[in-house]
Design an enzyme around this catalytic site. Structure first.
Site, mmCIF file in Angstrom:
data_model
loop_
_atom_site.group_PDB
_atom_site.id
_atom_site.type_symbol
_atom_site.label_atom_id
_atom_site.label_comp_id
_atom_site.label_asym_id
_atom_site.label_seq_id
_atom_site.Cartn_x
_atom_site.Cartn_y
_atom_site.Cartn_z
ATOM 1 C CD GLU A 1 -3.058 -1.011 2.225
ATOM 2 O OE1 GLU A 1 -2.782 -0.384 3.259
ATOM 3 O OE2 GLU A 1 -4.144 -1.593 2.052
ATOM 4 C CD GLU B 1 -4.156 -5.909 2.706
ATOM 5 O OE1 GLU B 1 -4.799 -5.200 3.509
ATOM 6 O OE2 GLU B 1 -2.941 -5.769 2.507
HETATM 7 C C1 GAL Z 1 -4.301 -2.701 5.137
HETATM 8 C C2 GAL Z 1 -2.873 -3.189 5.258
HETATM 9 C C3 GAL Z 1 -2.800 -4.476 6.048
HETATM 10 C C4 GAL Z 1 -3.609 -4.373 7.297
HETATM 11 C C5 GAL Z 1 -5.025 -4.003 6.948
HETATM 12 C C6 GAL Z 1 -5.948 -3.923 8.142
HETATM 13 O O1 GAL Z 1 -4.371 -1.359 4.797
HETATM 14 O O2 GAL Z 1 -2.320 -3.409 3.991
HETATM 15 O O3 GAL Z 1 -1.443 -4.749 6.334
HETATM 16 O O4 GAL Z 1 -3.065 -3.402 8.126
HETATM 17 O O5 GAL Z 1 -5.024 -2.750 6.317
HETATM 18 O O6 GAL Z 1 -7.250 -3.554 7.770
#
Ligand code: GAL
Length: 666
Positions: free
Chosen positions: A153, A312
């Protein structure tokens, strides 16, 4: 260059971030066993593992990584292997404290979190290249590694750094961009407030100042910061292309404007082999599934309509908002399959096993603290089964109905200080117009403002411009062409006002859009908080608006569809339509929300000849199609059963809260 994960080899991606380094090796056996039980096909590995891989400078420990990659491979689970360059080890910062970013106020950040990176720092760049090379050499041809996950990110939690190294790099960047100081002074409008520069060395990064910093300087600094991070991405990518031929390289985006503002994803999308995205539900009072659909449509648009991958999302609640509700039963599947409907080649999560320690221990995971006796786990296993059944849809493309313009650069510009109203909010306009289209069960493809020249009205009968404050001059001709060839254009206020340097397009507002809309705006007259105005159409329909009014002067051939019925602009046009060639250009001069905005969008849809599906609100109907057939996703976010009409005329039931995928073979 590889273009995506090859379709013939792999199932849909299902799995998540996997951080085995947080657990003793005994747990790994259980992890792999349970991954198989859940139908996991892919895990993102090693994202934060630099300190574990290189515990001391130049001393590498790959044994543990060899072992876990081997175990996963043996179990038939593929690996999305990360370069861990989002968190250099503590020893690195001890040696190079100047690699920590500096805030606008001159405060150097500390270690102990993540993403603390000055993207201009030469030591960071060298160290990132070195660890990437080591990983590429060791695993570049490993059969389990099907995707490279560079960094994590970019843009979060911090992108800009105001240190001296960045200042020098910024000057170089400006020299490349402008060539001469004269051109820079012109572009930045430095005649204003006596800011003329006579030597490159006089130019600084926009540090804390007594009042507003030159907006063009701020915009260029934002572009520069975005470009520095992108250069670091492409450096790692090029190393991996060399050492790991044929394996696609990605970095996880946060494309939804609700998740990140600092990255120009149109520019980044050109650099990745596969567009991947992270999306989390934001509890901001809006319907979260609408924002999810927007995120997915926008991500697909970044991929140019090609399949992309959701890297994710969360199985249930997150832990970084003030309040973090758990997902309701069935909501995770609606979310995951909602992304798949809109083009994702699977559904990946943060994270596989819930952490015991650290900042994210209360963030939901596929395998919760409570283990396999939990609702979340049962739903995860069920989702794995559903995705396995959908494997054939890989490579099919989502069919969009309408087009919308979105620009990060314009959003950056509009968000700067001292606009006519502090409540102007490009993201809110994007969300609201998107919501109106979503409520008509329409799927949206997004376009950058400099990508409109080829927009085909036959393919996209309606083009919506929710708010494009900063627009390149090219939009004038592109939109005229689109409309005169039969397109219906709907533009909302405060669009087409300035160019990329935040310099006003002269000759009356809305400069770049004036001609196509067939009107001018003499003066803006923003409303005060709590103020509202009424709009009235010739048919007697009445709408209530807030935030904005303005003095519109319609030109020849521009018809007034609704007027401001009260307020300071009473009697002036508030909604106009100009017939042009085979199409029409609509302009809405104020802020409507909810049902009132939907009513105006309906007028434009009818003008464009689009008849929305007759379905209840909060039921999504999205179509993916391709060689393996047509897949009609019906996502029912309501608590009642709904019936959807299939192409053969039959009616199929979708239970409350359920997702059904109706497949028609080719
Ligand atoms: C994302 C990040 C992850 C984790 C996640 C939690 O932004 O890439 O590592 O922190 O959020 O929601």
């Amino acid at each position: 260059m590889p273009s995506a994960i090859p379709h013939d080899r792999l199932p849909l991606a299902f799995g998540g971030d996997y951080n085995p380094e947080q657990w003793p090796q005994e747990v790994w056996e259980e992890d792999v066993r349970l991954m198989r039980e859940a139908g996991v096909t892919l895990v993102s590995l090693g994202i934060f593992a630099w300190a574990r891989i290189e515990p001391r400078p130049g001393e590498y420990d790959f044994e543990w990584l060899d072992r876990i990659i081997g175990m996963l491979h043996e179990a038939g689970i593929n690996v999305d292997l990360a370069t861990p360059t989002v968190v250099p080890p503590a020893w690195f910062y001890r040696a190079h404290p100047e690699a920590l970013p500096v805030t606008r106020e001159g405060v150097r950040m500390g270690f102990g979190s993540r993403g603390a990176i000055c993207h201009s720092n030469p030591h960071y760049r060298a160290a990132a290249a070195e660890i990437t090379s080591r990983l590429g050499e060791r695993y570049g041809r490993h059969p389990a590694v099907v995707l490279w996950h560079v960094h994590n990110e970019y843009g979060a939690p911090v992108l800009t750094c105001y240190c001296d190294t960045c200042e020098v790099a910024f000057r170089g960047w400006l020299q490349d961009r402008y060539g001469t100081l004269g051109a820079l002074n012109q572009a930045w409008g430095t005649a204003f407030w006596g800011q003329l520069y006579g030597d490159w060395e006089e130019i600084g990064v926009p540090r804390a100042t007594p009042t507003v910093v030159n907006p063009a300087q701020q915009l260029d600094f934002q572009r520069f910061a975005d470009g520095q991070a992108r250069a670091n991405f492409t450096a790692e990518r090029d190393i991996l292309h060399h050492l790991s031929p044929g394996v696609p390289v990605t970095t996880n985006f946060m494309a939804a404007p609700s998740q990140c503002q600092s990255i120009d994803y149109w520019a980044w999308a050109r650099e990745v082999d596969l567009v991947t995205n992270d999306h989390y539900l934001i509890t901001d009072g809006r319907r979260t599934h609408v924002n999810l659909a927007l995120a997915a449509d926008l991500t697909r648009s970044l991929a140019g309509g090609d399949p992309w991958l959701l890297l994710e999302h969360s199985p249930s609640g997150v832990n970084w908002q003030p309040h973090n509700p758990a997902k309701e039963p069935g909501q995770m599947a609606r979310n995951s399959l909602g992304h798949v409907a809109r083009g994702s080649e699977g559904a990946m999560f943060f994270q596989w096993r819930q952490s015991r320690s650290g900042a994210e221990k209360f963030h939901s995971s596929m395998l919760p603290h409570g283990g396999t006796g939990t609702r979340v786990w049962r739903e995860v296993v069920e989702l794995g089964g559903r995705l396995a059944d959908l494997t054939d849809l890989r490579g099919t493309r989502t069919r969009a109905d309408v087009a919308m313009v979105w620009s990060w650069e314009s959003w950056w510009a509009q968000s700067l200080e001292w606009r006519p109203s502090a409540d102007l909010d490009a993201r809110e306009r994007l969300d609201s117009f998107y919501e109106a289209l979503y409520d008509r069960h329409l799927t949206v493809d997004f376009f950058a403002p400099d990508a409109l020249s080829a927009l085909d009205p036959a393919r996209y009968p309606l083009l919506v411009v929710p708010q494009l404050y900063s627009a390149p001059a090219s939009v004038t001709a592109d939109l005229e062409r689109y409309v005169s060839r039969g397109g219906t254009l709907l533009v909302s206020f405060f669009s087409g006002i300035v160019d990329e340097h935040d310099t006003v397009h002269l000759g009356a507002y809305p400069g770049a859009l004036r001609d196509v809309l067939g009107l001018t705006v003499e003066e803006f007259d923003p409303l005060l908080p709590g103020e509202s105005v009424t709009l009235r159409t010739a048919q007697g329909d009445v709408y209530t608006a807030d935030l904005w009014s303005e003095y519109v002067v319609p030109g020849d051939g521009c018809e007034t569809v609704a007027v401001f019925a009260d307020g300071r602009t009473a009697g002036r046009p508030a909604l106009t339509r100009r017939a042009l060639g085979d199409g029409a250009a609509w302009y809405l001069a104020t802020r409507l929300t909810g049902g009132d905005l939907a009513a105006v969008v309906d007028l434009a849809l009818a003008d464009a000849g689009i008849t929305p599906a007759d379905l209840p609100r909060d039921v999504e109907l999205v179509v993916r199609e391709g060689e393996s057939g047509t897949y009609r996703f019906a996502v029912n976010h309501t608590d009642a059963e709904v019936k959807v009409v299939l192409p053969d005329g039959s009616r199929a039931a979708v239970a409350a809260g359920a997702v059904e995928v109706f497949r028609e073979p080719r």
